[in-house]
Design a protein around this motif. Structure first.
Motif, PDB file in Angstrom:
ATOM      1  N   UNK A   1      88.551 -66.095  57.017  1.00  0.00           N
ATOM      2  CA  UNK A   1      89.136 -65.415  55.868  1.00  0.00           C
ATOM      3  C   UNK A   1      89.175 -63.912  56.084  1.00  0.00           C
TER       4      UNK A   1
ATOM      5  N   UNK B   1      93.450 -61.495  56.340  1.00  0.00           N
ATOM      6  CA  UNK B   1      94.102 -60.656  55.350  1.00  0.00           C
ATOM      7  C   UNK B   1      93.952 -59.209  55.769  1.00  0.00           C
TER       8      UNK B   1
ATOM      9  N   UNK C   1      86.772 -58.537  48.385  1.00  0.00           N
ATOM     10  CA  UNK C   1      86.556 -59.266  47.130  1.00  0.00           C
ATOM     11  C   UNK C   1      86.661 -60.765  47.335  1.00  0.00           C
ATOM     12  N   UNK C   2      87.723 -61.198  48.043  1.00  0.00           N
ATOM     13  CA  UNK C   2      87.934 -62.630  48.210  1.00  0.00           C
ATOM     14  C   UNK C   2      86.820 -63.259  49.030  1.00  0.00           C
TER      15      UNK C   2
ATOM     16  N   UNK D   1      83.799 -63.734  46.910  1.00  0.00           N
ATOM     17  CA  UNK D   1      83.963 -64.913  46.059  1.00  0.00           C
ATOM     18  C   UNK D   1      83.692 -66.188  46.846  1.00  0.00           C
TER      19      UNK D   1
ATOM     20  N   UNK E   1      90.839 -73.558  43.718  1.00  0.00           N
ATOM     21  CA  UNK E   1      90.062 -72.369  44.075  1.00  0.00           C
ATOM     22  C   UNK E   1      90.402 -71.905  45.477  1.00  0.00           C
TER      23      UNK E   1
ATOM     24  N   UNK F   1      93.775 -70.347  45.601  1.00  0.00           N
ATOM     25  CA  UNK F   1      93.859 -69.005  45.048  1.00  0.00           C
ATOM     26  C   UNK F   1      93.336 -67.971  46.027  1.00  0.00           C
ATOM     27  N   UNK F   2      92.356 -68.362  46.848  1.00  0.00           N
ATOM     28  CA  UNK F   2      91.823 -67.399  47.816  1.00  0.00           C
ATOM     29  C   UNK F   2      92.826 -67.139  48.925  1.00  0.00           C
TER      30      UNK F   2
ATOM     31  N   UNK G   1      90.098 -64.676  41.754  1.00  0.00           N
ATOM     32  CA  UNK G   1      90.800 -64.603  43.036  1.00  0.00           C
ATOM     33  C   UNK G   1      92.285 -64.332  42.829  1.00  0.00           C
TER      34      UNK G   1
END
Lengths: 242, 218
Positions: free
Chosen positions: A143, A147, A155-156, A159, B144, B147-148, B212
């Motif tokens: 991840x 990006x 932030x992602x 999470x 979820x 959305x990420x 997200x």
């Protein structure tokens, strides 16, 4: 709390550059001492021969692998709540270390397993949980790399780490359940509890502390690199805008 | 919210491919297993719980990246986030739409699978119960992860990498429910855990999914 002042990148860089040399030397010494002592100066176990000595690599790596996820979780929480950039960078830097430690654990475990149980792999709860942990680390790192916008991805990723921690904990119990019902302990008892005779225990302690300091050293180095990268990209952006 | 749901369902049915694609994929996986492993009766019964859930999870994956993507592309997602509808409600509605278009048709196919895999009748009922209890979790957890990976180009593969470890507890408890009914032992414990996972995912995950989405839209 005076600890929060180190979330200022400059103070962090100053402190870490002061402690890194001694920290890295100390961690190297501890790991070297622990491993040499453990490998060469302890007697062979009467049941398992000399192969049991791989626990001096296996156990510390396993402990660091699990604890790295906690470090990432704390870093992610601090990032979400207090928005200190350094916390997100610590979480980002810790992930590859945790991944490596997980791989070392799995590899040394397999190498230990072949002479011990006759198989490189068995689908028992502990090994399966470590495999799942390996996949969690991979996903988290993937991840971060996918990006471009650094603020967004911080932030992602935070999470993902938080939600992932809940599911990782849940998976641990689910895997225990899958293998043996909820309340039975693991039947593979070749863990460190069995081997803690004093003569084995002290080198193990030394190695564990050495690995812990090694983890902190590498984490600090990686975080410093990430801070520098962020500062460089900010300079580039400011120059482009002017 | 009902309007949103009906809109999503209409869109999905008009594009047509999601449901049929999911069904076709599910059937193909069901076909591949006996082809590649043993087609003998006792073996198939033993494999049935796992194959059912694996085929279901893989079919879910197919339609997951479409939950938010189309709305992101034409700007509807931004309008929806600033509407008076709470973001968590939006997420739940989209998960429900995904569940209705992807999971529900597959649940209706379970008797067919039971036929193909020689599953005894009361186990078929437990299969349906297991799926009904577990697939809401799949949709919510999938939303979820979707959305990420919202802003990632070709995020489908990353989505799969992220979501499959999150699916592991649901998978374990779901298959345990079915397997224990085959054994004859009590399957209350895994069923309760499965329902707990579904319920807590529905209650808690939309908050994370909403965050997200907001992060991705800024």
């Amino acid at each position: 709390m005076s600890l929060w002042k180190y979330t200022n990148p400059n103070k962090f860089m100053k402190l870490s550059s002061k402690i890194l040399p001694s920290l890295s030397i100390l961690s190297f010494l501890l790991v070297f001492t622990g491993l040499t002592w453990g490998f060469f100066f302890t007697p062979d176990d009467f049941r398992q021969g000399s192969t049991v000595k791989i626990i001096y690599l296996h156990v510390p790596a396993a402990m660091i692998a699990i604890n790295t996820w906690f470090v990432m979780l704390v870093g992610s929480l601090i990032w979400i709540v207090r928005r200190h950039h350094i916390s997100s960078l610590i979480a980002k830097s810790a992930a590859p270390v945790g991944l490596t430690m997980t791989i070392v654990t799995l590899a040394t475990g397999s190498i230990w397993g072949k002479p011990m149980w006759g198989a490189f792999w068995a689908w028992d709860p502990r090994l399966t949980s470590f495999f799942i942990l390996f996949l969690f680390y991979l996903g988290y790192m993937a991840l971060w790399r996918s990006i471009r916008d650094q603020q967004k991805v911080a932030d992602l990723a935070a999470l993902l780490c938080i939600v992932g921690s809940v599911f990782a904990l849940l998976s641990r119990y689910a895997v225990n359940f899958w293998n043996q019902g909820l309340h039975q302990g693991a039947s593979l008892s070749l863990d460190k509890e069995e081997n803690i005779a004093n003569v084995f225990y002290w080198p193990l302690l030394v190695t564990i502390s050495g690995f812990l300091l090694f983890f902190i050293t590498v984490l600090l180095i990686r975080t410093r690199t990430e801070i520098r990268l962020r500062q460089i990209s900010n300079i580039i952006i400011t120059n482009k805008l002017n | 919210m009902i309007t949103l749901l009906t809109r999503d369902l209409k869109l999905a049915f008009r594009s047509g491919s999601t449901t049929i694609l999911g069904i076709a994929f599910f059937l193909i996986v069901l076909l591949l297993v006996p082809l590649s492993l043993e087609p003998s009766r006792p073996m198939l019964i033993k494999l049935a719980p796992g194959v059912l859930w694996i085929a279901l999870i893989l079919s879910c994956l197919l339609s997951l990246d479409r939950i938010f993507h189309l709305d992101l592309q034409d700007g509807t997602l931004e309008i929806l986030t600033i509407s008076p509808l709470p973001l968590e409600g939006l997420v739940l509605v989209k998960s429900l739409a995904h569940w209705i278009t992807t999971c529900l048709p597959l649940i209706m196919l379970v008797p067919l699978m039971g036929l193909l895999y020689n599953v005894p009748n009361d186990t078929i009922i437990w299969m349906i119960i297991s799926l009904l209890s577990g697939t809401p979790a799949l949709s919510v957890i999938g939303s979820f992860a979707a959305s990420i990976t919202l802003g990632v180009n070709r995020g489908g593969l990353l989505l799969s990498l992220l979501v499959l470890p999150l699916y592991i507890p649901t998978l374990i408890f779901g298959t345990e429910v079915i397997r224990r009914s085959l054994d004859g032992s009590s399957n209350v414990t895994p069923l309760v855990f499965l329902l707990a996972i579904s319920a807590s995912s529905i209650a808690l995950l939309p908050i994370a999914t909403g965050s997200a989405i907001k992060i991705n839209l800024n």
